[in-house]
Design a protein around this motif. Sequence first.
Motif, PDB file in Angstrom:
ATOM      1  N   LEU A  87     -58.659 -95.073 103.237  1.00 17.09           N
ATOM      2  CA  LEU A  87     -57.878 -95.231 102.009  1.00 17.09           C
ATOM      3  C   LEU A  87     -58.774 -95.611 100.839  1.00 17.09           C
ATOM      4  O   LEU A  87     -58.637 -95.068  99.732  1.00 17.09           O
ATOM      5  N   ARG A  88     -59.715 -96.542 101.066  1.00 12.45           N
ATOM      6  CA  ARG A  88     -60.622 -96.947  99.991  1.00 12.45           C
ATOM      7  C   ARG A  88     -61.532 -95.788  99.569  1.00 12.45           C
ATOM      8  O   ARG A  88     -61.791 -95.578  98.372  1.00 12.45           O
ATOM      9  N   ASP A  89     -62.019 -95.012 100.534  1.00 11.62           N
ATOM     10  CA  ASP A  89     -62.869 -93.877 100.193  1.00 11.62           C
ATOM     11  C   ASP A  89     -62.103 -92.827  99.397  1.00 11.62           C
ATOM     12  O   ASP A  89     -62.642 -92.240  98.451  1.00 11.62           O
ATOM     13  N   GLN A  90     -60.855 -92.585  99.780  1.00 10.36           N
ATOM     14  CA  GLN A  90     -60.052 -91.611  99.049  1.00 10.36           C
ATOM     15  C   GLN A  90     -59.762 -92.104  97.629  1.00 10.36           C
ATOM     16  O   GLN A  90     -59.775 -91.321  96.682  1.00 10.36           O
ATOM     17  N   GLN A  91     -59.546 -93.409  97.483  1.00 13.28           N
ATOM     18  CA  GLN A  91     -59.336 -93.961  96.148  1.00 13.28           C
ATOM     19  C   GLN A  91     -60.586 -93.802  95.283  1.00 13.28           C
ATOM     20  O   GLN A  91     -60.505 -93.441  94.104  1.00 13.28           O
ATOM     21  N   GLN A  92     -61.757 -94.064  95.890  1.00 15.47           N
ATOM     22  CA  GLN A  92     -63.004 -93.912  95.149  1.00 15.47           C
ATOM     23  C   GLN A  92     -63.218 -92.458  94.756  1.00 15.47           C
ATOM     24  O   GLN A  92     -63.634 -92.159  93.623  1.00 15.47           O
TER      25      GLN A  92
END
Length: 817
Positions: free
Chosen positions: A627-632
């Motif tokens: 989720l954090r990677d997709q947000q970045q």
Amino acid sequence: MTDDNPIRATIRRLRWPLRLTGWGLLAERITHAFWPVWTILFAVIAAMGFGLHDPAPIELVWAVGGLAALGVGVGLWRGGRRFRWPRDEEALDRLDVSLPGRPLTALADSPAIGAADPAAGAVWRAHQARMAARAASARAVPPDLRLAHRDPLALRYVALTALVLAFLFGAPARVTEVTELTTRSADTASASGPSWEGWVQPPAYTGKPTIYLNDLERPRLDVPEGSRVSIRLYGRTDTLSVDESVSGTDDAERGSDDDATEFAFDVERSGGVSVQGPGARSWEITAIPDDPPSISTAGPIERESGGRMRLPWRALDDYGVTAAEAEVTLDLDAVERRHGLSAEPQDRDALRVNLPLPSGDRTEIEEVLIEDLSQHPWAGMPVRVQLSAEDAPGQVGESREREATLPGRRFFDPVADAVIEMRRDLLWTTENAPRVARMMRAVTNRAGEDEVFDNERAYLMMRTALRELEGATGDDGLARDDRDDIADDLWDIAILLEEGDLADARERLSRAQERLEEAMRSGAEDDEISELMDELREAMNDYMRQLAEQGGEDGAERAEGEGAEISGDQLAEMLDEIEELMREGRMAEAEELMRMLAEMMENMQVAEGDGQGDGAGGAMEELGEALRDQQQLSDDTFRENQDGAPGDGAEPGGGEDSLADRQRTLRDELGRQRNRELPGEGTPEGDATRESLERAEREMDGAEEALRDGDPGRALDRQAEALDALRDGMRSMDEAMRDADRDAEEGQALGEEGQRDPLGRDTGRLGRLETDDPMLDRDGGGDMRSRELRDEIRRRSGEQDRPEIELDYLRRLLDRF
């Protein structure tokens, strides 16, 4: 000595039934014969009681009277012909007919044959005895007063109803005026002399009664302004005249000819009214002026919890206030014209708010206006407030203008406060649209790296609002409808940033702490401090309750025992101490105590997270990292779109390390996670987790395709959908993990319950066959009941909304047992 005639003896015993039957027969014959007579009389009396003869021409009155007299005469003649006075024999016959077998007739009979035969004589005497007994039970026969077949139109009831109404609502005494009709005629009008009547009717809103001038003895009269004076003349009007000086005109309003019989005018000023001629009267009338209402504020304009405006006010009026409102205008001279407020504001109508009015008496009002104006463009700005009140005649009273700052909601989150400032600038004038767009772009440009947004949904809403603002701003500027829609979106974003996701008690507690810390730094007022402290207390109680409910025995121990290292009483005392220090202005000490509280709550959060399984916890951690990677990646896509629009040489889809390649890598990694066993496999929560991950993969695939096609806008939309799907997957996985933990705890409890010998004792620990526990019954009911009681005590001790004395008692029970 007995009477040998049985009929005579029976008649003597039936004296009263026979008499009542005869009277009823008399009433019946009178009614049937003379009902038209009393119907006509009732109608005439009712008409005179209502005064219908007064306005009617004398000729018509005589004509109607003559017809009524003729009708009465005909009715008496026809009734006299039909009427017969009832005889005793007729009453006896009616009573006899009403009895079965006509016993009175039987008693008057004698035997035709066999009178000398003893046996026949005995039978005859027995028959007469039965008839005598039957006659003794006779009752008076009611009369038949029904006239439906004679009066099918029910005229008798119409006349009777009119007579009753005339006595209730009319003037029954006017019936005696019938003697005066003999002197009223066109030829003898001068003999009877002219007459007049007069009334003064005050305005309805005053609630004062109508005054009948003929009954008024005093020559002076005080009436409200606007009262209606009506005077009616009877007889020869050439000998009567009306003079007045209260209406402000030379003459009273007269009819179309010189022989006017009615005069009507309004009292506009003090003066006189007189009737000149025979029976002359005059009055000195004083007009009581209707003063306009007065209104004023009854205290300072204050801010209540939630940013609502509190405006106390009072109003007075001699007859009552009918409407009141507060008008708020911008005090432009007092506005600090900096930044977005340096431009000239667009015209905006004054803000008008209706003031609450009580029911009942409104001559003296003291009320308080509570209104939430936080979303108004002038919230937080200097304004001028003026109150106005209106009475029934339309007179308006106004208060003096009062300078104040229009109360509104305060935002303690820095980003939320910045969003509200952008919204204010946009509503100030649409010329600020480019400036607001630049500010929004600056805030969202490095949001992922600087962690400006702690709420992902608010960040996505901010980017959407930015696209809408830039798309709606054309060569002619920003339309006002588009401006208002974007302003509504910015308000929702600020609320989301300020309040966060309040569904989780831990996040709500953290949010309350952050807001209170920001209030310390910004120097909040006392009412704001109270509001924030109440919010923190409520969030603290919810979090403690959640620990007790979700963790069962362990959670209760963490909330009340060694893991938390603090009790509910100590937390309450600490919060009270923080509030007291802030009120005294000792912010440094309050911040230090707040820091200690935050550390304690952090320790409780760490304790709550201990003990999770490596497999399930690892899956949750990997999904969170995705989720954090997709947000970045979504942030980088947005910045790529801002730095180089399609068509200017930038190619988002090209290169080894392109955004599209990163999106493909994330999709493949998510696929790997989905293909392995997930927590709660086979359960509804586990199936929901897998469906969410599959949906996220599809959205990532669509985002990659959009990036390779050079369409970053579409890619951002697909990436936003992928983020929503990942969040749904994390929620479903968390529910599956919680269900698994509960099932494991129940299985462990059942396993422990089964480790008993045939006598109901534990089989021992660490391989020992003996046990120190007392012998129990075979079903182990005593131990189970004890455990249930302990669990119930722990559950209740975690409910912080219980009375403190009860919580203290529960804690002592836990310490003892």
